[in-house]
Design a protein around this motif. Structure first.
Motif, PDB file in Angstrom:
ATOM      1  N   GLU A   1       0.833  -1.207   0.000  1.00 32.31           N
ATOM      2  CA  GLU A   1       0.000   0.000   0.000  1.00 32.31           C
ATOM      3  C   GLU A   1       0.868   1.258   0.000  1.00 32.31           C
ATOM      4  O   GLU A   1       0.545   2.238  -0.684  1.00 32.31           O
TER       5      GLU A   1
ATOM      6  N   GLU B   1       2.254   1.919  -3.457  1.00 35.22           N
ATOM      7  CA  GLU B   1       1.232   2.448  -4.361  1.00 35.22           C
ATOM      8  C   GLU B   1       1.027   3.952  -4.142  1.00 35.22           C
ATOM      9  O   GLU B   1       0.494   4.641  -5.005  1.00 35.22           O
ATOM     10  N   GLN B   2       1.447   4.475  -2.991  1.00 37.63           N
ATOM     11  CA  GLN B   2       1.215   5.885  -2.670  1.00 37.63           C
ATOM     12  C   GLN B   2       2.455   6.763  -2.871  1.00 37.63           C
ATOM     13  O   GLN B   2       2.419   7.949  -2.541  1.00 37.63           O
TER      14      GLN B   2
ATOM     15  N   ASN C   1      -3.364  10.002   5.860  1.00 36.82           N
ATOM     16  CA  ASN C   1      -2.566   9.075   5.057  1.00 36.82           C
ATOM     17  C   ASN C   1      -1.113   9.530   4.972  1.00 36.82           C
ATOM     18  O   ASN C   1      -0.190   8.711   4.932  1.00 36.82           O
TER      19      ASN C   1
ATOM     20  N   LYS D   1      -8.027   4.948  -8.898  1.00 36.13           N
ATOM     21  CA  LYS D   1      -7.812   4.404  -7.553  1.00 36.13           C
ATOM     22  C   LYS D   1      -9.145   4.208  -6.843  1.00 36.13           C
ATOM     23  O   LYS D   1      -9.353   3.207  -6.168  1.00 36.13           O
ATOM     24  N   GLN D   2     -10.068   5.169  -6.989  1.00 36.01           N
ATOM     25  CA  GLN D   2     -11.388   5.031  -6.371  1.00 36.01           C
ATOM     26  C   GLN D   2     -12.136   3.848  -6.975  1.00 36.01           C
ATOM     27  O   GLN D   2     -12.737   3.056  -6.265  1.00 36.01           O
TER      28      GLN D   2
ATOM     29  N   ASP E   1     -10.828   1.230  -8.410  1.00 34.72           N
ATOM     30  CA  ASP E   1     -10.152   0.001  -8.003  1.00 34.72           C
ATOM     31  C   ASP E   1     -10.561  -0.407  -6.598  1.00 34.72           C
ATOM     32  O   ASP E   1     -10.775  -1.583  -6.314  1.00 34.72           O
ATOM     33  N   ALA E   2     -10.704   0.565  -5.691  1.00 32.24           N
ATOM     34  CA  ALA E   2     -11.125   0.256  -4.323  1.00 32.24           C
ATOM     35  C   ALA E   2     -12.538  -0.329  -4.315  1.00 32.24           C
ATOM     36  O   ALA E   2     -12.819  -1.296  -3.606  1.00 32.24           O
TER      37      ALA E   2
ATOM     38  N   ARG F   1     -12.387  -3.848  -5.735  1.00 32.72           N
ATOM     39  CA  ARG F   1     -11.771  -4.775  -4.778  1.00 32.72           C
ATOM     40  C   ARG F   1     -12.807  -5.238  -3.754  1.00 32.72           C
ATOM     41  O   ARG F   1     -12.911  -6.411  -3.452  1.00 32.72           O
ATOM     42  N   SER F   2     -13.623  -4.316  -3.241  1.00 35.65           N
ATOM     43  CA  SER F   2     -14.637  -4.704  -2.262  1.00 35.65           C
ATOM     44  C   SER F   2     -15.724  -5.564  -2.907  1.00 35.65           C
ATOM     45  O   SER F   2     -16.220  -6.508  -2.296  1.00 35.65           O
TER      46      SER F   2
END
Length: 195
Positions: free
Chosen positions: A5, A8-9, A22, A79-80, A82-83, A86-87
């Motif tokens: 993680e 990725e940031q 973050n 990214k949003q 992808d999140a 993922r869920s």
């Protein structure tokens, strides 16, 4: 945060796109993880060289800054998305799981017991064979089921009586269907076993 993680940031941190929370987590992780810190320093050094080279070139166009902003916005939206994906993948895995099917079957059977025992006040007694027959219909496509429950019944009765006036008694039930279609049941409670 995990090392994956954090990696990725890297770009978001260098571009000051991280939220304050973050950013603190990112910096704390770098202080505690030498591997991530070394990798970040290498990438940051390359980024700084690019920036210094760009400053040396006096030709800076509006077009480049617009494209950079577009790329940053697309990165945020990806990214949003992808999140969210993922869920959704996690939910799909859970819903396809055999364990989930067993849990749903157990909830159906438990709800049938509760419905008969508590909701039907006009008839305080129900026969266990009716409840079990409904349970069999609910889980007919499963090959085997094992349940533990507590029922309001008598310890030594012949699995025929459930009533609001009785104490709770622990009960275990197993159902197994052989490949030839033979159905096997085993029901246990104190002082009684039914095969």
């Amino acid at each position: 945060m995990t090392c994956t993680e954090i990696k990725e940031q890297f770009v978001e941190y260098m571009e000051s796109l991280l939220s304050e929370e973050n950013k603190i987590q990112f910096e704390t992780h770098l202080q505690n993880c030498c591997q991530c810190k070394n990798e970040f320093e290498k990438i940051n050094a390359i980024n700084q060289r690019f920036k210094s080279d760009a400053q040396k070139n006096s030709f800076i166009s509006i077009e480049n800054s617009v494209f950079n902003k577009i790329v940053c916005e697309q990165n945020k939206k990806l990214k949003q998305a992808d999140a969210i994906n993922r869920s959704l993948r996690i939910v799909r895995k859970i819903m396809k799981s055999r364990i989930t099917k067993f849990a749903v079957a157990a909830v159906i059977i438990f709800a049938a017991f509760l419905g008969i025992t508590f909701l039907n006040k006009s008839t305080p007694v129900a026969y266990a064979n009716q409840v079990l027959a409904d349970a069999v219909k609910a889980v007919s496509d499963l090959k085997s089921v094992h349940m533990k429950a507590r029922m309001r019944t008598l310890e030594g009765d012949n699995f025929g009586l459930i009533g609001l006036t009785y104490d709770f008694v622990p009960i275990e039930m197993w159902k197994r269907t052989e490949s030839n279609g033979l159905l096997q049941w085993r029901v246990e409670k104190p002082k009684r076993i039914l095969l």
